[in-house]
Write an enzyme that holds these catalytic residues in place. Structure first.
Site, PDB file in Angstrom:
ATOM      1  N   GLY A  91       0.750  -1.248   0.000  1.00  0.00           N
ATOM      2  CA  GLY A  91       0.000   0.000   0.000  1.00  0.00           C
ATOM      3  C   GLY A  91       0.775   1.292   0.000  1.00  0.00           C
ATOM      4  O   GLY A  91       0.196   2.362  -0.236  1.00  0.00           O
ATOM      5  N   ARG A  93       3.527  -1.584  -5.820  1.00  0.00           N
ATOM      6  CA  ARG A  93       3.809  -0.318  -6.494  1.00  0.00           C
ATOM      7  C   ARG A  93       5.159   0.284  -6.088  1.00  0.00           C
ATOM      8  O   ARG A  93       5.926   0.742  -6.933  1.00  0.00           O
ATOM      9  CB  ARG A  93       2.682   0.673  -6.147  1.00  0.00           C
ATOM     10  CG  ARG A  93       2.694   1.947  -6.955  1.00  0.00           C
ATOM     11  CD  ARG A  93       1.684   2.957  -6.377  1.00  0.00           C
ATOM     12  NE  ARG A  93       0.397   2.392  -6.084  1.00  0.00           N
ATOM     13  CZ  ARG A  93      -0.658   2.424  -6.900  1.00  0.00           C
ATOM     14  NH1 ARG A  93      -0.583   3.025  -8.060  1.00  0.00           N
ATOM     15  NH2 ARG A  93      -1.802   1.879  -6.536  1.00  0.00           N
ATOM     16  N   ARG A 121      -4.489   3.536 -16.485  1.00  0.00           N
ATOM     17  CA  ARG A 121      -4.718   4.191 -15.189  1.00  0.00           C
ATOM     18  C   ARG A 121      -5.361   5.582 -15.317  1.00  0.00           C
ATOM     19  O   ARG A 121      -6.267   5.909 -14.541  1.00  0.00           O
ATOM     20  CB  ARG A 121      -3.433   4.240 -14.353  1.00  0.00           C
ATOM     21  CG  ARG A 121      -2.925   2.829 -13.996  1.00  0.00           C
ATOM     22  CD  ARG A 121      -1.822   2.831 -12.959  1.00  0.00           C
ATOM     23  NE  ARG A 121      -2.310   3.158 -11.641  1.00  0.00           N
ATOM     24  CZ  ARG A 121      -2.171   4.315 -11.058  1.00  0.00           C
ATOM     25  NH1 ARG A 121      -1.533   5.300 -11.661  1.00  0.00           N
ATOM     26  NH2 ARG A 121      -2.666   4.526  -9.863  1.00  0.00           N
ATOM     27  N   CYS A 131      -9.746   4.451 -30.089  1.00  0.00           N
ATOM     28  CA  CYS A 131     -11.029   5.033 -30.464  1.00  0.00           C
ATOM     29  C   CYS A 131     -11.871   5.276 -29.231  1.00  0.00           C
ATOM     30  O   CYS A 131     -12.828   4.531 -28.957  1.00  0.00           O
ATOM     31  CB  CYS A 131     -11.754   4.104 -31.413  1.00  0.00           C
ATOM     32  SG  CYS A 131     -11.374   4.564 -33.069  1.00  0.00           S
ATOM     33  N   GLU A 132     -11.513   6.268 -28.473  1.00  0.00           N
ATOM     34  CA  GLU A 132     -12.202   6.552 -27.224  1.00  0.00           C
ATOM     35  C   GLU A 132     -11.790   7.975 -26.831  1.00  0.00           C
ATOM     36  O   GLU A 132     -10.597   8.230 -26.650  1.00  0.00           O
ATOM     37  CB  GLU A 132     -11.726   5.526 -26.179  1.00  0.00           C
ATOM     38  CG  GLU A 132     -12.247   5.725 -24.821  1.00  0.00           C
ATOM     39  CD  GLU A 132     -13.163   4.576 -24.369  1.00  0.00           C
ATOM     40  OE1 GLU A 132     -13.310   3.583 -25.100  1.00  0.00           O
ATOM     41  OE2 GLU A 132     -13.713   4.717 -23.290  1.00  0.00           O
ATOM     42  N   TYR A 147       1.247  -1.471 -12.457  1.00  0.00           N
ATOM     43  CA  TYR A 147      -0.141  -1.424 -12.900  1.00  0.00           C
ATOM     44  C   TYR A 147      -0.305  -0.773 -14.273  1.00  0.00           C
ATOM     45  O   TYR A 147      -1.327  -0.159 -14.558  1.00  0.00           O
ATOM     46  CB  TYR A 147      -1.022  -0.730 -11.846  1.00  0.00           C
ATOM     47  CG  TYR A 147      -0.915  -1.382 -10.479  1.00  0.00           C
ATOM     48  CD1 TYR A 147      -1.354  -2.682 -10.280  1.00  0.00           C
ATOM     49  CD2 TYR A 147      -0.350  -0.717  -9.398  1.00  0.00           C
ATOM     50  CE1 TYR A 147      -1.235  -3.299  -9.044  1.00  0.00           C
ATOM     51  CE2 TYR A 147      -0.221  -1.325  -8.147  1.00  0.00           C
ATOM     52  CZ  TYR A 147      -0.666  -2.621  -7.983  1.00  0.00           C
ATOM     53  OH  TYR A 147      -0.553  -3.225  -6.752  1.00  0.00           O
TER      54      TYR A 147
END
Ligand code: LLP
Length: 457
Positions: A264, A309, A346, A378-379, A407
């Site tokens: 975390g 992370r 992300r 395409c977004e 990630y």
């Protein structure tokens, strides 16, 4: 007034890489261009094409060593850091963390296989998951991998498996400690309303159920509060909560020897972020466990933690090439790169922010412009940066995005049938491939056209 320093000119913390935006080997060559791990980024792209994921070995190793050193310094009992491989799972990463003495946390048969292929010793792997398949559970037990029981369904099946083998099986359980933290709601896991782990109110019933099994031996407890956390308070509170769970379990005859506090710790993605150091995080959690054990006169358990992370994010960068520009007068200038939400989901998922620079002019010398960096999918939401200041950019220029080690690759997709980038490892001026670039042909491998359609055409 003195001009504000770029994040690239700030002093690098070698001991706790999560406190930097950039990999610790980042430098600007005599030609003014960006280098990482002693390698020219431009030369790497010439050779390996773009987009390109790059991991810096020294940053990875320094992050692992910080956890090891801090545990040795602050925790007087035994300890084992384990790498949360969901952050970036590969044979290479498994091998690297294992060479640094880490164990590994896996949540699927795929992550388990990758860990084993990478040489992580079976007894140092833990298997998590809120909906493990029968096949996965069987695989874990047969390979002597410690299962973290997440729910009754896990427990029932492990009871059956251990009875069928007629042998003892050590298990750990995961519970939700009811600790709130300030992070994105999708990556909070420790509050009561979570899909993971047993509710704390159910634990006595659970302890009794485990006592009534023939072969299951409860040896460890696990809790994970959330991810990208900047406060130390939640982990300061966790020790006492977990020690109390160990004491409750004792009443049912369970001798718990392992205490796993999850991961975390946050990292610095932008100049607005100020995460604690790895040392301060480990010190906080160690003190909290030691304090509670003293208070209740309990022997120190083996302390495990599961950073993901903070091991791999800062070590990673992604390089993109700029293609099209679209200027909307008075509104914004879009520049489009050759990747986007498929290699880094992300920003669109969590509205995450990153830092970036132009590879040939990282310090924006002599010019500054505001751009919106769009991906090629395409977004409309496929935007990596809503607004970023960069030197004048042109088609063909390279952009480096920092902090993409965690990630990104592990959450990548083939949306729009876009192949995944290659991944390189850099160290001492050498680059090595750790993941081959996919080709569009690779993506056809699993498509099947039923025979009758072939006949029709
Ligand atoms: N242990 C458990 C049980 C976890 O669920 C996680 C992360 C970790 C350890 C490692 O946490 P870390 O040290 O990396 O914060 N996809 C999200 C993050 C999801 C985290 C899931 N669990 C993101 O991109 O921010």
């Amino acid at each position: 007034m003195e001009a504000k320093k770029s994040f690239l000119e700030q002093k690098i913390d070698l001991e706790s890489p999560n406190k930097n935006i950039v990999p610790i080997t980042t430098s600007i060559g005599t030609d003014g261009k960006l280098t990482i791990g002693g390698c020219s980024i431009e030369e790497l792209v010439e050779k390996y094409d773009s987009p390109l994921y790059i991991l810096d070995e020294l940053t990875l190793r320094n992050s692992c060593r910080a956890y090891k050193k801090a545990l040795e310094k602050y925790y007087p009992g035994e300890s084992l850091p384990i790498y949360a491989s969901k952050a970036n799972s590969s044979i290479f990463m498994s091998n690297l963390v294992s060479s640094e003495g880490f164990g590994l946390d896996a949540v699927s048969e795929g992550e388990l296989l990758t860990a084993l292929k990478g040489g992580v010793p079976n007894e140092k792997i833990v298997f998590h998951g809120n909906n493990k398949s029968d096949k996965e559970l069987d695989f874990a037990v047969k390979n002597n991998i410690k299962v973290i029981v997440d729910n009754d369904y896990d427990l029932e099946r492990l009871d059956k498996i251990s009875n069928s083998f007629n042998r003892e099986l050590e298990i750990m359980i995961r519970f939700t400690p009811g600790i709130e933290c300030h992070t994105h709601k999708y990556i909070k896991t420790g509050s009561f309303d979570s899909k993971f782990g047993f509710g704390i109110e159910y634990l006595n019933t659970l302890f009794e159920r485990i006592s009534n099994t023939k072969h299951l031996k409860l040896k460890g407890i696990h809790a994970h509060i959330g991810s990208q956390i900047f406060e130390l308070e939640p982990h300061n509170d966790l020790g006492e909560i977990m020690v109390n769970v160990i004491l409750d379990a004792k009443k049912f005859g369970h001798d718990i020897k392992k205490l796993n506090v999850g991961g975390g710790l946050g990292i610095k993605y932008t100049e607005d972020d100020d995460p604690p150091s790895i040392y301060d995080w480990v010190k906080t959690i160690s003190n909290s466990v030691v304090r509670a054990c003293k208070k209740y006169n309990l022997d120190l358990p083996t302390l495990m933690c599961e950073p993901g992370r903070s091991i791999v994010s800062t070590a990673g960068i992604t390089i993109y090439k700029i293609g099209a520009f679209k200027e909307i007068p008075g509104i914004r200038t879009y520049l489009a790169v050759d990747g986007g939400m498929s290699d880094n989901p992300r920003p669109i998922t969590y509205q995450s922010n990153y830092s970036a620079c132009l590879v040939r002019n990282p310090l924006n010398i002599n010019s500054k412009n505001k751009y919106t960096i769009a991906g090629k999918h395409c977004e409309s939401g496929d935007v990596l940066f809503k607004e970023i200041e960069l030197a004048d950019c042109k088609t063909g220029d390279l952009i480096c995005v920092f902090g993409t080690g965690a990630y990104n690759n592990s959450m990548s997709s083939n949306y729009n049938r876009i192949p995944r980038p290659a991944a390189l490892l850099v160290c001492d001026g050498e680059a090595e491939i750790i993941q081959k670039r996919e080709s569009p042909f690779d993506l056809l491998k699993y498509d099947v056209l039923p025979d009758r359609f072939i006949k029709q055409n």
